[in-house]
Design a protein around this motif. Structure first.
Motif, short mmCIF file in Angstrom:
data_model
loop_
_atom_site.label_atom_id
_atom_site.label_comp_id
_atom_site.label_asym_id
_atom_site.label_seq_id
_atom_site.Cartn_x
_atom_site.Cartn_y
_atom_site.Cartn_z
N SER A 72 11.06 -20.83 29.81
CA SER A 72 12.53 -20.37 29.41
C SER A 72 13.11 -19.86 30.63
O SER A 72 14.59 -19.79 30.53
N ASN A 73 12.40 -19.23 31.43
CA ASN A 73 13.06 -18.39 32.54
C ASN A 73 13.38 -19.52 33.73
O ASN A 73 14.10 -19.28 34.67
N VAL A 74 13.03 -20.71 33.74
CA VAL A 74 13.15 -21.78 34.71
C VAL A 74 14.00 -22.84 34.13
O VAL A 74 13.32 -23.64 33.15
N VAL A 75 15.39 -23.06 34.05
CA VAL A 75 16.01 -24.12 33.63
C VAL A 75 16.77 -24.97 34.49
O VAL A 75 17.07 -24.50 35.84
N LEU A 76 17.20 -26.25 34.01
CA LEU A 76 18.26 -27.11 34.82
C LEU A 76 19.61 -26.26 34.54
O LEU A 76 20.01 -26.30 33.29
N ALA A 77 20.33 -25.97 35.49
CA ALA A 77 21.61 -25.55 35.10
C ALA A 77 22.68 -26.68 35.49
O ALA A 77 22.99 -26.90 36.56
N LYS A 78 23.40 -26.89 34.30
CA LYS A 78 24.52 -28.18 34.29
C LYS A 78 25.76 -27.76 34.99
O LYS A 78 26.05 -26.48 35.04
N GLU A 79 25.99 -28.70 36.16
CA GLU A 79 27.17 -28.47 36.98
C GLU A 79 26.97 -27.31 37.90
O GLU A 79 28.10 -26.90 38.21
N LYS A 80 25.91 -26.59 38.14
CA LYS A 80 25.85 -25.35 38.85
C LYS A 80 25.28 -25.48 40.31
O LYS A 80 25.18 -24.73 41.08
N GLY A 81 24.99 -26.66 40.59
CA GLY A 81 24.52 -27.30 41.58
C GLY A 81 25.47 -27.40 42.84
O GLY A 81 26.51 -27.52 42.48
N ILE A 82 25.22 -27.78 44.10
CA ILE A 82 25.92 -27.99 45.12
C ILE A 82 26.75 -29.23 44.83
O ILE A 82 27.99 -29.33 45.26
N TYR A 83 26.03 -30.16 44.23
CA TYR A 83 26.31 -31.39 43.74
C TYR A 83 25.41 -31.64 42.36
O TYR A 83 24.50 -31.77 42.25
N GLY A 84 26.44 -31.63 41.48
CA GLY A 84 25.80 -31.81 39.93
C GLY A 84 25.17 -30.71 39.42
O GLY A 84 25.51 -29.45 39.70
N ASP A 85 23.80 -30.88 38.89
CA ASP A 85 23.01 -29.64 38.36
C ASP A 85 21.95 -29.09 39.42
O ASP A 85 22.10 -29.88 40.72
N ALA A 86 21.44 -28.16 39.05
CA ALA A 86 20.48 -27.41 40.07
C ALA A 86 19.30 -26.73 39.02
O ALA A 86 19.58 -26.82 37.75
N ILE A 87 18.39 -26.33 39.73
CA ILE A 87 17.23 -25.75 39.12
C ILE A 87 17.55 -24.19 39.28
O ILE A 87 18.01 -23.79 40.21
#
Length: 285
Positions: A72-87
């Motif tokens: 639960s402490n490692v997730v895909l963060a929607k729209e938080k990446g430099i392009y799209g999502d990020a981990i």
């Protein structure tokens, strides 16, 4: 006899021209072994080997690792990446999160060159736990034994380092390494340029590993050379199928656009990656 020699030279010239022409046509996408955009999924978009990401309780025992993110402490963060999502690594105490390095990093026991490229976003002086942490470590064993890694130190302010530690039995056989041994095998950036609202591009370049020539390791941040590890020739001896691309060891922050290339990229190629407007996906269009 003269005719035969002429034909041989003509054929050789044609072959060299053809090879040069082919080399000139190769682009960044032709060197990609592995690429994970983290857009909508944690598995890799491109992989020569296994594309799955894995979760295990610890790196001491990954036999029962499960495919996918299961922490639960490692997730895909929607729209938080430099392009799209990020981990996003939300806490320092997490499970072992990794991709299998076999075939995905191009490891060779006789000649190994490549580039690890990714983006990080964090304020290391405010967001990290007090201990050392490694956003990424690539090895079949541990960071100090045939490992390539970057870390944030526990200094104040934090320092950022690129480490290239060959076989432990070669560079530190008596477990008595000193500052000289470490300085030969690390590039240190002090203070580090990372910020909580700004993405920083990292490129770990390595060449001539496991050859008779002296290996070379270069660190780039935002396409600017930070330093070079040279004049060492430690072997990197792996059990290739045990190799792992370990992510987020004690790290708190974001990572995006993780890629592995099977060549030591040139400065202009690293700059191209840094200046892409929509991420590495653009080079495959």
């Amino acid at each position: 006899m003269k005719t035969t020699k002429f034909l041989f030279l003509s054929s050789l010239f044609f072959l060299l021209i053809t090879m040069h022409s082919f080399a000139q046509k190769k682009t960044l996408k032709d060197y990609v072994l592995f690429y994970s955009s983290f857009d909508g999924k944690a598995s890799a978009d491109i992989a020569v080997g296994d594309a799955q990401i894995y979760t295990a309780k610890s790196y001491k025992n990954t036999t029962n690792a499960k495919a996918g993110l299961h922490d639960s402490n490692v997730v895909l963060a929607k729209e938080k990446g430099i392009y799209g999502d990020a981990i996003h690594f939300k806490e320092a105490k997490t499970s072992a999160i990794f991709y299998k390095a076999y075939k995905n990093v191009g490891y060779s026991s006789t000649s190994w060159s490549g580039t690890i490229s990714f983006w990080l976003r964090l304020d290391p002086n405010k967001e990290l736990a007090s201990h050392y942490c490694d956003p990424i470590c690539i090895t079949d064993s541990k960071w100090s034994d045939a490992g390539l890694w970057v870390d944030f130190t526990d200094h104040n302010p934090r320092q950022f380092r690129y480490g290239a530690m060959g076989d432990l039995a070669v560079w530190n056989p008596n477990n008595d390494s000193d500052e000289t041994d470490w300085n030969k095998r690390t590039v240190t950036v002090n203070p580090s340029p990372f910020q909580s609202r700004t993405w920083t591009h990292v490129a770990m370049v390595f060449s001539k590993v496991n050859t008779k020539a002296k290996s070379e390791f270069k660190l780039y941040l935002n396409a600017k050379l930070q330093g070079v590890i040279k004049d060492i020739n430690d072997p990197f001896t792996w059990e290739p199928k045990n190799g792992k691309i370990m992510l987020g060891l004690g790290y708190i922050g974001f990572m995006d656009e993780l890629a592995v290339f099977d060549k030591a990229l040139l400065p202009k190629e690293i700059k191209t990656i840094y200046e892409l407007k929509s991420g590495l996906k653009a080079v495959f269009e």
